[in-house]
Design an enzyme around this catalytic site. Structure first.
Site, mmCIF file in Angstrom:
data_model
loop_
_atom_site.group_PDB
_atom_site.id
_atom_site.type_symbol
_atom_site.label_atom_id
_atom_site.label_comp_id
_atom_site.label_asym_id
_atom_site.label_seq_id
_atom_site.Cartn_x
_atom_site.Cartn_y
_atom_site.Cartn_z
ATOM 1 N N ASP A 1 0.851 -1.188 0.000
ATOM 2 C CA ASP A 1 0.000 0.000 0.000
ATOM 3 C C ASP A 1 0.894 1.248 0.000
ATOM 4 O O ASP A 1 1.875 1.323 0.726
ATOM 5 C CB ASP A 1 -0.918 0.002 1.235
ATOM 6 N N ILE A 2 0.532 2.207 -0.829
ATOM 7 C CA ILE A 2 1.358 3.416 -0.982
ATOM 8 C C ILE A 2 1.319 4.285 0.278
ATOM 9 O O ILE A 2 2.219 5.074 0.521
ATOM 10 C CB ILE A 2 0.894 4.201 -2.245
ATOM 11 N N GLY B 1 -15.953 3.274 3.246
ATOM 12 C CA GLY B 1 -14.573 3.764 3.249
ATOM 13 C C GLY B 1 -13.766 3.375 2.028
ATOM 14 O O GLY B 1 -12.558 3.606 1.987
ATOM 15 N N GLN B 2 -14.416 2.789 1.023
ATOM 16 C CA GLN B 2 -13.665 2.379 -0.179
ATOM 17 C C GLN B 2 -13.313 3.595 -1.015
ATOM 18 O O GLN B 2 -14.164 4.452 -1.288
ATOM 19 C CB GLN B 2 -14.500 1.387 -1.009
ATOM 20 N N HIS C 1 -10.219 -5.133 -3.347
ATOM 21 C CA HIS C 1 -8.902 -5.464 -2.793
ATOM 22 C C HIS C 1 -9.046 -5.765 -1.317
ATOM 23 O O HIS C 1 -9.986 -5.327 -0.655
ATOM 24 C CB HIS C 1 -7.905 -4.324 -3.026
ATOM 25 N N HIS D 1 -6.972 -5.640 2.221
ATOM 26 C CA HIS D 1 -5.828 -5.105 2.959
ATOM 27 C C HIS D 1 -5.319 -6.154 3.946
ATOM 28 O O HIS D 1 -6.118 -6.766 4.667
ATOM 29 C CB HIS D 1 -6.232 -3.886 3.799
HETATM 30 P P1 AMP Z 1 -9.663 1.518 0.075
HETATM 31 O O1 AMP Z 1 -10.001 2.665 0.962
HETATM 32 O O2 AMP Z 1 -9.973 0.189 0.721
HETATM 33 O O3 AMP Z 1 -10.269 1.659 -1.305
HETATM 34 O O4 AMP Z 1 -8.106 1.525 -0.037
HETATM 35 C C1 AMP Z 1 -7.401 1.947 -1.154
HETATM 36 C C2 AMP Z 1 -5.959 1.805 -0.785
HETATM 37 O O5 AMP Z 1 -5.186 1.863 -1.966
HETATM 38 C C3 AMP Z 1 -5.452 2.912 0.150
HETATM 39 O O6 AMP Z 1 -4.947 2.331 1.337
HETATM 40 C C4 AMP Z 1 -4.368 3.601 -0.683
HETATM 41 O O7 AMP Z 1 -3.272 4.029 0.098
HETATM 42 C C5 AMP Z 1 -3.987 2.529 -1.670
HETATM 43 N N1 AMP Z 1 -3.461 3.020 -2.945
HETATM 44 C C6 AMP Z 1 -3.990 3.955 -3.747
HETATM 45 N N2 AMP Z 1 -3.240 4.147 -4.849
HETATM 46 C C7 AMP Z 1 -2.201 3.280 -4.728
HETATM 47 C C8 AMP Z 1 -1.062 2.992 -5.537
HETATM 48 N N3 AMP Z 1 -0.840 3.629 -6.700
HETATM 49 N N4 AMP Z 1 -0.186 2.042 -5.103
HETATM 50 C C9 AMP Z 1 -0.396 1.413 -3.935
HETATM 51 N N5 AMP Z 1 -1.456 1.628 -3.128
HETATM 52 C C10 AMP Z 1 -2.335 2.563 -3.517
#
Ligand code: AMP
Ligand code: ZN
Length: 111
Positions: A30-31, A91-92, A98, A100
């Site tokens: 995760d970024i 919260g998506q 995906h 976590h």
């Molecule tokens: P969600 O809130 O469950 O949709 O989580 C989306 C997740 O994707 C967040 O934790 C972001 O930090 C992560 N994210 C978004 N863009 C990227 C990216 N380019 N590379 C890695 N993680 C990312």
């Protein structure tokens, strides 16, 4: 899907820190990690979220859970948390399903 950031990562159009890949899944860090270890397990097929899944996705969903455990073990985690956000009200933020997986810190906030 054209405008999906996770599809772009899957297609290697944009970079990510990939830690595992097979025919069905891509796993990358995760970024914006919320723990020492924080990775995302992403099915290669574009499904919006869990609420867009159906009975035909049972095997894929089970594989995601087991893959999370396998990778957490390989990364040396003694325990970990999982989270699947579904829908904006859940919260998506990225609308490509995906899972976590995160852990590794000494202090654990109980929720
Ligand atoms: P969600 O809130 O469950 O949709 O989580 C989306 C997740 O994707 C967040 O934790 C972001 O930090 C992560 N994210 C978004 N863009 C990227 C990216 N380019 N590379 C890695 N993680 C990312
Ligand atoms: Zn996608």
């Amino acid at each position: 899907m054209n405008n999906c950031i996770f599809c772009k990562i899957i297609n290697k159009d944009i970079p990510a820190s990939i830690i595992y890949e097979d025919q069905e899944f891509l796993v990358f860090e995760d970024i914006k990690p919320i723990d020492k270890v924080h990775f995302l397990i992403v099915p290669k097929i574009h499904i919006k979220n869990l609420m867009g899944c159906n009975d035909t996705d049972q095997i894929m969903l089970g594989k995601m859970l087991l893959l999370g455990a396998k990778l957490a073990n390989q990364l040396g985690l003694k325990g970990y948390r999982t989270m699947i956000n579904s829908g904006a009200e859940g919260g998506q933020e990225v609308f490509h399903m995906h899972f976590h997986v995160y852990g590794g810190s000494d202090t654990l906030i109980k929720i």
